[in-house]
Scaffold this motif. Structure first.
Motif, PDB file in Angstrom:
ATOM      1  N   THR A 192       1.671   7.902 -17.062  1.00  0.00           N
ATOM      2  CA  THR A 192       2.947   8.604 -17.205  1.00  0.00           C
ATOM      3  C   THR A 192       2.705  10.108 -17.259  1.00  0.00           C
ATOM      4  O   THR A 192       3.403  10.883 -16.585  1.00  0.00           O
ATOM      5  CB  THR A 192       3.670   8.131 -18.479  1.00  0.00           C
ATOM      6  N   HIS A 196       4.230  12.528 -14.331  1.00  0.00           N
ATOM      7  CA  HIS A 196       5.224  13.542 -14.711  1.00  0.00           C
ATOM      8  C   HIS A 196       4.755  14.934 -14.325  1.00  0.00           C
ATOM      9  O   HIS A 196       5.509  15.704 -13.720  1.00  0.00           O
ATOM     10  CB  HIS A 196       5.484  13.493 -16.220  1.00  0.00           C
ATOM     11  N   GLN A 213      -0.233  -2.712 -10.801  1.00  0.00           N
ATOM     12  CA  GLN A 213       0.678  -2.037 -11.741  1.00  0.00           C
ATOM     13  C   GLN A 213       0.437  -0.536 -11.745  1.00  0.00           C
ATOM     14  O   GLN A 213       1.362   0.247 -11.932  1.00  0.00           O
ATOM     15  CB  GLN A 213       0.486  -2.587 -13.155  1.00  0.00           C
ATOM     16  N   ALA A 215      -0.895   1.075  -9.060  1.00  0.00           N
ATOM     17  CA  ALA A 215      -0.488   1.508  -7.719  1.00  0.00           C
ATOM     18  C   ALA A 215       1.023   1.714  -7.655  1.00  0.00           C
ATOM     19  O   ALA A 215       1.517   2.508  -6.855  1.00  0.00           O
ATOM     20  CB  ALA A 215      -0.930   0.490  -6.680  1.00  0.00           C
ATOM     21  N   ALA A 216       1.760   1.001  -8.513  1.00  0.00           N
ATOM     22  CA  ALA A 216       3.218   1.093  -8.485  1.00  0.00           C
ATOM     23  C   ALA A 216       3.727   2.452  -8.963  1.00  0.00           C
ATOM     24  O   ALA A 216       4.899   2.764  -8.791  1.00  0.00           O
ATOM     25  CB  ALA A 216       3.824  -0.019  -9.336  1.00  0.00           C
ATOM     26  N   TYR A 217       2.848   3.266  -9.568  1.00  0.00           N
ATOM     27  CA  TYR A 217       3.261   4.614  -9.962  1.00  0.00           C
ATOM     28  C   TYR A 217       3.335   5.534  -8.746  1.00  0.00           C
ATOM     29  O   TYR A 217       3.887   6.621  -8.820  1.00  0.00           O
ATOM     30  CB  TYR A 217       2.268   5.211 -10.970  1.00  0.00           C
ATOM     31  N   ASP A 219       4.051   6.845  -4.687  1.00  0.00           N
ATOM     32  CA  ASP A 219       5.168   6.814  -3.753  1.00  0.00           C
ATOM     33  C   ASP A 219       4.897   5.835  -2.622  1.00  0.00           C
ATOM     34  O   ASP A 219       5.796   5.221  -2.080  1.00  0.00           O
ATOM     35  CB  ASP A 219       5.391   8.200  -3.155  1.00  0.00           C
ATOM     36  N   ARG A 220       3.642   5.732  -2.232  1.00  0.00           N
ATOM     37  CA  ARG A 220       3.297   4.757  -1.202  1.00  0.00           C
ATOM     38  C   ARG A 220       1.862   4.300  -1.421  1.00  0.00           C
ATOM     39  O   ARG A 220       1.130   4.888  -2.217  1.00  0.00           O
ATOM     40  CB  ARG A 220       3.505   5.332   0.200  1.00  0.00           C
ATOM     41  N   GLU A 221       1.509   3.269  -0.662  1.00  0.00           N
ATOM     42  CA  GLU A 221       0.216   2.635  -0.896  1.00  0.00           C
ATOM     43  C   GLU A 221      -0.502   2.451   0.426  1.00  0.00           C
ATOM     44  O   GLU A 221       0.124   2.168   1.455  1.00  0.00           O
ATOM     45  CB  GLU A 221       0.455   1.263  -1.541  1.00  0.00           C
ATOM     46  N   ARG A 244      12.783  10.832  -2.790  1.00  0.00           N
ATOM     47  CA  ARG A 244      13.467   9.832  -3.610  1.00  0.00           C
ATOM     48  C   ARG A 244      13.364  10.202  -5.091  1.00  0.00           C
ATOM     49  O   ARG A 244      14.302  10.066  -5.856  1.00  0.00           O
ATOM     50  CB  ARG A 244      12.831   8.462  -3.365  1.00  0.00           C
ATOM     51  N   GLU A 245      12.154  10.674  -5.456  1.00  0.00           N
ATOM     52  CA  GLU A 245      11.966  11.016  -6.863  1.00  0.00           C
ATOM     53  C   GLU A 245      12.474  12.411  -7.169  1.00  0.00           C
ATOM     54  O   GLU A 245      12.703  12.768  -8.316  1.00  0.00           O
ATOM     55  CB  GLU A 245      10.476  10.942  -7.206  1.00  0.00           C
TER      56      GLU A 245
ATOM     57  N   MET B 143       5.420  -4.952  -4.005  1.00  0.00           N
ATOM     58  CA  MET B 143       5.032  -3.596  -4.400  1.00  0.00           C
ATOM     59  C   MET B 143       6.235  -2.670  -4.425  1.00  0.00           C
ATOM     60  O   MET B 143       6.353  -1.808  -5.304  1.00  0.00           O
ATOM     61  CB  MET B 143       3.961  -3.040  -3.446  1.00  0.00           C
ATOM     62  N   MET B 146       7.996  -3.285  -7.548  1.00  0.00           N
ATOM     63  CA  MET B 146       7.216  -2.765  -8.676  1.00  0.00           C
ATOM     64  C   MET B 146       7.357  -1.249  -8.773  1.00  0.00           C
ATOM     65  O   MET B 146       7.427  -0.680  -9.871  1.00  0.00           O
ATOM     66  CB  MET B 146       5.745  -3.167  -8.549  1.00  0.00           C
ATOM     67  N   ARG B 147       7.397  -0.580  -7.616  1.00  0.00           N
ATOM     68  CA  ARG B 147       7.596   0.878  -7.643  1.00  0.00           C
ATOM     69  C   ARG B 147       8.947   1.222  -8.239  1.00  0.00           C
ATOM     70  O   ARG B 147       9.069   2.146  -9.042  1.00  0.00           O
ATOM     71  CB  ARG B 147       7.477   1.460  -6.229  1.00  0.00           C
ATOM     72  N   THR B 150       8.783   0.715 -11.964  1.00  0.00           N
ATOM     73  CA  THR B 150       7.974   1.763 -12.593  1.00  0.00           C
ATOM     74  C   THR B 150       8.761   3.068 -12.676  1.00  0.00           C
ATOM     75  O   THR B 150       8.743   3.762 -13.693  1.00  0.00           O
ATOM     76  CB  THR B 150       6.671   1.978 -11.805  1.00  0.00           C
TER      77      THR B 150
END
Lengths: 246, 197, 442
Positions: A192, A196, A213, A215-217, A219-221, A244-245, B143, B146-147, B150
């Motif tokens: 976090t 941030h 979990q 990787a979910a932070y 924007d893409r993977e 988006r964010e 995923m 999950m994003r 999150t």
């Protein structure tokens, strides 16, 4: 989906662009033609099994290791052609690095560790300490300023490591399994804090992880297998994800 | 669809629990439920009223009276002693650790393999189901969800209920993703095994 | 530069106990080096024929003073070996730290400056302390050196820390290149230095041979070159033997070992055969010199005892005994180096040792393995070093036409015993290090 065969040109608008990276350690081929773009301000997760070449990719992109073949372009410069002194300067000023553990200097207090990149760059001691203190405050480890890494918990030292990576205001942070040695809650705090700060300062983050979990932070993977990108595309529409964010 | 608790979870007991705070009417109960379980599927009004009527029928709740508050007339419900007893028994009961997990993804993978094998025997033309590609697409969908979760939990000002229920969903999705990763790595062995039977 | 020195100081302040051990021992080494060098300068600066009331008049004549100066300068060799051994204390840890600093953006040049500042200051403290002690000694003896000697003193005090700084930069040359923690203890070494030694010895012996072809220059020079060549030759040979034997025995015994202690020691040797050679280099050289010296002493005394008055004989025996004590000092310093090296090797591997202890390997086995690791490769190396020294004094005995004494043959045996004892001094450390609880902290 697969970009293994094509070798696209360095992506327009990419902060760091890697093309056709190959790297071997002895007989082990860690990278076999990996290509990847890290865009300005995006958080990109690189996932893959152990031994898929994730860490080597990070080392090549951050100029720690020179690839055997292929190019890494940053700000119009090809990292492979830069002298060691200039690479050190890049690591000090433009990049920040966080590993799973152990990157802090055991002899230095948390405050000195964070101030180190500033001191190396010639900042005055007083100013360096002040800025380092602010960053410790930001990551909630101000109280540990005078402790040495041996006296801190894993989560605390990772947050100090994050502060050290971000103190110079880098344009990209490279994080190799930054929560790998932490329990879920400590890992969540570290992630976090990283996400941030990166969003606030529009710092790009390359996040290496095997954990969905974490990787979910991002924007893409991008998935890595056998030293090459096999899922998610090298260039992908990372920019929308950033928007988006906000 | 993943929710904060499973579909089988007893709506009766959750409503009884909400009534424990004091007499409430159906509309408020629905609002409270949705606020306390943000990641759960929202309750339908109809379901709230049917459940309340069944609780009254079984003697676990009782009608306290009505109020109108200037608007349409609404019935107030309260919990009975038997209701409190039943609630205590339920809350203490250990939840069975999911004895039979329905694994739709696994079923689709096995079926894909079967159909693909049948396809090569009968009709080599046409679109063949590809188990590996299916797993990749499913993983991407997981995923993406999950994003979203999150982003929801790390948004500034997210309350703990939101964080915890997002965590629950994330952990379950993560378990699926792990399973898909190991299955992808062993898909050839699985194909051989399925086709051998 | 100021920022680099400040970082070096901050690092030193936060250092753990082991680092302070290194700094103290380095300081001690610098002190010894300064002492020997200052003594050499003082004696070298004395002009012409004088009467000095020490050592039975050994310092009276320029020719003999030159010999004493040479001995003092040669004593710097084991001191340097000792300093090199000290530099290895905590080397793995410092390599890791350097890598961490490089990761944080330190450039190779900055790291070199920081490392140089660290050891430079430790040695400056040592050389200052050494010169202070020497000044006291001069005041006590009442000797007032000539102005030229004072220039020499200043040069020594500055040169010792300077050389130390350069040596530490040289030792770090592989690490500054990579920010990742790649520490290779084997690799570039592979006994190349032994080959260099062989070449040097061959050159010396060849020169000696060439000189004998020109009778005009015949005299002491070719013989001295021949002796020096033989010493270097057997020293290099012994070092090479230690490495090669360690590799061979390591491989063979790993396959055949019947006891766990032998297995552990053998695998360690097979893994890094040149470690032993590195640690024992100075010691093996001293053994060659020691055996040769004891032999030559015996022959010389036998020749002199015929036809000299006791007073004159005392002059010679004092000279010989002085040289003998120099050899003993060199041996003592080398043994200290060996003890430091063994202790360092244990401290570096403490995680592995603690893991072995935790897995149930008895302390007895670990202790035996640690001793075997020193004792196994040293045996053939000392045998060869002893043979080299024996050849030196046999040549001398043949020239002098006397019988060969047997006493020198005991020297390698004594050195071997001393080595095992020196290695054994690290056993208490092993007891502390190889404790499963250490796993928690490392």
């Amino acid at each position: 989906m697969s970009t293994r065969d094509e070798q696209p040109l360095p992506g327009a608008g990419a902060l760091i662009s890697a093309r056709g990276l190959r790297k071997s350690y002895g007989r082990t081929e860690a990278l076999r033609g990996a290509s990847l773009d890290l865009h300005e301000g995006e958080i990109l997760a690189v996932t893959g099994a152990s031994g898929s070449g994730k860490s080597t990719l990070l080392h090549c992109l951050s100029g720690i290791v020179r690839p055997d073949e292929g190019t890494v372009t940053y700000g119009g410069e090809e990292l492979g052609g830069l002298p060691e002194g200039r690479l050190s300067e890049l690591r000090r000023r433009d990049f920040g690095v966080v590993f799973q553990f152990g990157q802090l200097i055991p002899e230095l207090t948390a405050l000195d560790n964070v101030a180190l990149p500033l001191l190396l760059a010639g900042t005055r001691r007083g100013e360096a300490n002040e800025r380092a203190g602010e960053w410790l405050e930001r990551f909630g480890v101000r109280g540990q300023a005078d402790l040495r890494p041996g006296g801190m918990s894993g989560g605390q030292s990772q947050r100090v490591a994050l502060a050290r990576a971000l103190v110079t205001g880098p344009r990209a942070v490279f994080a190799d399994e930054p929560t790998g040695a932490l329990d879920t809650l400590a890992g969540e705090q570290v992630m976090t804090a990283l996400v941030h700060t990166a969003r606030e300062s529009a710092t790009a983050v390359l996040l290496i992880t095997h954990d969905a979990q974490v990787a979910a932070y991002a924007d893409r993977e991008v998935g890595l297998r056998d030293g090459a990108v096999h899922s998610g595309s090298a260039q992908a529409a990372g920019q929308e994800a950033v928007r988006r964010e906000g | 669809m993943y929710s904060g608790y499973s579909r089988r979870m007893s709506t009766r007991h959750v409503l009884l629990g909400l009534l424990a705070a004091g007499p409430t009417h159906g509309y408020d109960l629905k609002q409270q439920h949705d606020a306390r379980f943000p990641q759960a599927r929202p309750l339908a009004y109809g379901q709230v009223y049917t459940t309340l009527q069944r609780l009254v029928r079984d003697g676990l709740a009782a009608v306290e009276g009505t109020d109108s508050d200037g608007g349409p007339e609404r019935t107030l419900y309260r919990s009975t002693d038997e209701g409190s007893g039943e609630l205590a028994r339920w809350a203490e009961e250990i939840t069975a650790p999911a004895p039979f997990v329905t694994n739709e993804i696994f079923a689709k993978v096995v079926v894909s393999i079967l159909v693909a094998a049948a396809g090569t025997r009968t009709a080599p033309e046409g679109r063949k189901p590809d188990a590996a590609a299916h797993l990749r697409a499913q993983r991407a969908a997981h995923m993406e969800r999950m994003r979203e979760l999150t982003a929801l939990k790390t948004a500034p000002g997210a309350d703990l209920s939101t964080v915890l229920s997002a965590d629950y969903a994330l952990a379950h999705l993560d378990a699926d993703v792990r399973w898909m990763t190991t299955t992808s790595a062993r898909i050839d062995t699985l194909t051989a095994e399925v086709n051998a039977i | 530069m100021k920022a680099d020195i400040r970082i070096a100081w901050t690092l030193a302040r936060g250092s753990e106990r082991r680092e302070w051990w290194r700094i103290s021992l380095t300081l001690l080494g610098a002190l010894l080096a300064t002492g020997f060098a200052l003594a050499a300068v003082t004696i070298a600066a004395v002009p012409g024929q004088v009467s000095i009331p020490y050592a039975h008049g050994l310092l009276d004549q320029p020719g003999q003073r030159a010999g004493v100066v040479l001995t003092l300068v040669l004593l710097l060799i084991p001191v340097l070996g000792f300093l090199g051994q000290c530099a290895r204390i905590g080397a793995v840890h410092r390599h890791r730290r350097t890598a961490g600093m490089r990761l944080a953006g330190a450039s190779p040049a900055q790291m070199r400056r920081i490392a140089a500042a660290e050891s430079g200051f430790a040695c400056l403290a040592g050389s200052t302390a050494g010169s202070a002690a020497f000044a006291v000694l001069l005041a006590v003896t009442g000797h007032a050196p000539r102005p030229v000697a004072w220039t020499g003193f200043a040069a020594v005090v500055v040169a010792v820390p300077l050389v130390a700084a350069l040596v530490s930069v040289f030792a770090l040359r592989h690490v500054v290149a990579s920010p990742l923690d790649h520490v290779r203890t084997t690799g570039p070494d592979r006994g190349r230095r032994a080959v260099l030694g062989f070449m040097l010895a061959a050159a010396l012996i060849a020169t000696a041979g060439l000189l004998t072809l020109f009778p005009a220059s015949l005299g002491f020079t070719p013989f001295a070159l021949l002796v020096l060549g033989l010493v270097v030759f057997s020293g290099a040979g012994a070092i090479w033997t230690a490495g090669a034997f360690a590799a061979f025995v390591g491989r063979r015994l790993t396959l055949r070992a019947k006891s766990p202690a032998v297995l552990i020691a053998a695998s360690r040797l097979a893994h890094d055969p040149w470690a032993a050679a590195r640690t024992h280099a100075a010691l093996l050289l001293v053994t060659v010199v020691g055996v040769g010296f004891v032999g030559v002493r015996g022959v010389l005394l036998e020749t002199l005892s015929v036809g000299y008055r006791p007073v004159d004989l005392a002059f010679y025996t004092t000279g010989i005994d002085l040289a003998g004590s120099a050899v003993l000092v060199a041996l003592a310093i080398s043994l200290c180096g060996l003890a430091v090296g063994t202790a360092e090797s244990l401290a570096t591997r403490r995680r592995g040792l603690a893991a072995q202890a935790a897995a149930g390997v008895p302390h007895r086995v670990l202790a035996k393995a640690a001793l075997l690791e020193t004792a196994l490769p040293l045996a053939p190396a000392l045998l060869l070093a002893g043979t080299g020294g024996t050849v030196v004094y046999l040549v001398y005995a043949t020239i002098a036409g006397t019988g060969a004494p047997l006493l020198p043959l005991l020297v390698p045996v004594a050195v071997y015993a001393a080595c095992v004892l020196a290695a054994a001094t690290s056993l208490p450390l092993l007891r502390r290090v190889a404790h499963p609880a250490e796993l928690r902290f490392t």
